[in-house]
Design a protein around this motif. Structure first.
Motif, PDB file in Angstrom:
ATOM      1  N   THR A  39      -5.677 -17.053  18.460  1.00 25.23           N
ATOM      2  CA  THR A  39      -4.343 -16.538  18.756  1.00 25.23           C
ATOM      3  C   THR A  39      -3.507 -17.704  19.277  1.00 25.23           C
ATOM      4  O   THR A  39      -4.061 -18.660  19.833  1.00 25.23           O
ATOM      5  CB  THR A  39      -4.379 -15.398  19.796  1.00 25.23           C
TER       6      THR A  39
ATOM      7  N   MET B 203      -3.332  -9.587  17.678  1.00 23.47           N
ATOM      8  CA  MET B 203      -3.590 -11.004  17.568  1.00 23.47           C
ATOM      9  C   MET B 203      -2.386 -11.656  16.885  1.00 23.47           C
ATOM     10  O   MET B 203      -1.996 -11.298  15.799  1.00 23.47           O
ATOM     11  CB  MET B 203      -4.876 -11.254  16.767  1.00 23.47           C
ATOM     12  N   THR B 204      -1.823 -12.654  17.565  1.00 25.95           N
ATOM     13  CA  THR B 204      -0.685 -13.371  17.009  1.00 25.95           C
ATOM     14  C   THR B 204      -1.189 -14.508  16.127  1.00 25.95           C
ATOM     15  O   THR B 204      -2.055 -15.275  16.528  1.00 25.95           O
ATOM     16  CB  THR B 204       0.165 -13.985  18.154  1.00 25.95           C
TER      17      THR B 204
END
Length: 175
Positions: free
Chosen positions: A34, A1-2
């Motif tokens: 995200t 997950m960014t």
């Protein structure tokens, strides 16, 4: 997950742009699960907040997402929905497609420029209108056509312009 980058809300931004708007945009971005694949969504929200996407807002988005500013600018300049200049409260789009042009859209456009005292892509002095030429609205059977925001006006004649403009001016007076 960014997750979005941690940066100051006003780091490197134009001091004329309200800090509160950057904070609202930051809250939106930080609230995303995200940021991968969300650039267009974020730009839509940014334009909704600021009314347009000036260079500093584009750079802010790029820093928050950890991507090059050129990538953000590429998306902004590619999609005609996005604008880098302020717009009036209402956008009047004049269809200049073949059907509309043949039926006098050029005369309608010139008359609107005279009445509003602006050229295409400019804002009226009162900040109420921006005038845009568009290639096609997709209502060729109603040519000539213009749109104010999302409302389509078909078979427009020069004598209709005062009523159309005044509809939106009168809305402002009532508010």
């Amino acid at each position: 997950m960014t997750k979005p980058a941690e940066i100051s809300v006003t780091e490197g931004t134009d001091k004329n742009l309200p800090k509160e708007k950057f904070e609202e945009l930051e809250k939106f971005i930080d609230g995303l699960e995200t940021t991968k694949g969300t650039l267009i969504q974020i730009l839509h929200k940014a334009q909704d907040i600021f009314g347009y996407l000036p260079r500093d807002v584009q750079l802010y988005v790029a820093r928050k997402l950890g991507i090059p500013g050129a990538e953000v600018f590429g998306v902004v300049s590619f999609y005609s929905y996005f604008t880098t200049k302020p717009r009036g409260k209402h956008t009047i789009s004049i269809c200049m497609g073949t059907a509309c042009f043949v039926r006098g859209a050029d005369k309608i456009a010139e008359r609107l420029k005279e009445k509003l005292e602006i050229e295409a892509n400019e804002i009226t002095e009162d900040g109420l209108f921006t005038l845009k030429d568009v290639r096609c609205i997709g209502a060729c059977g109603l040519a000539p056509v213009l749109m104010v925001d999302d409302k389509v006006y078909g078979r427009v004649k020069e004598e209709d312009l005062d009523n159309i403009i005044n509809t939106y001016r009168n809305q402002e007076v009532k508010q």
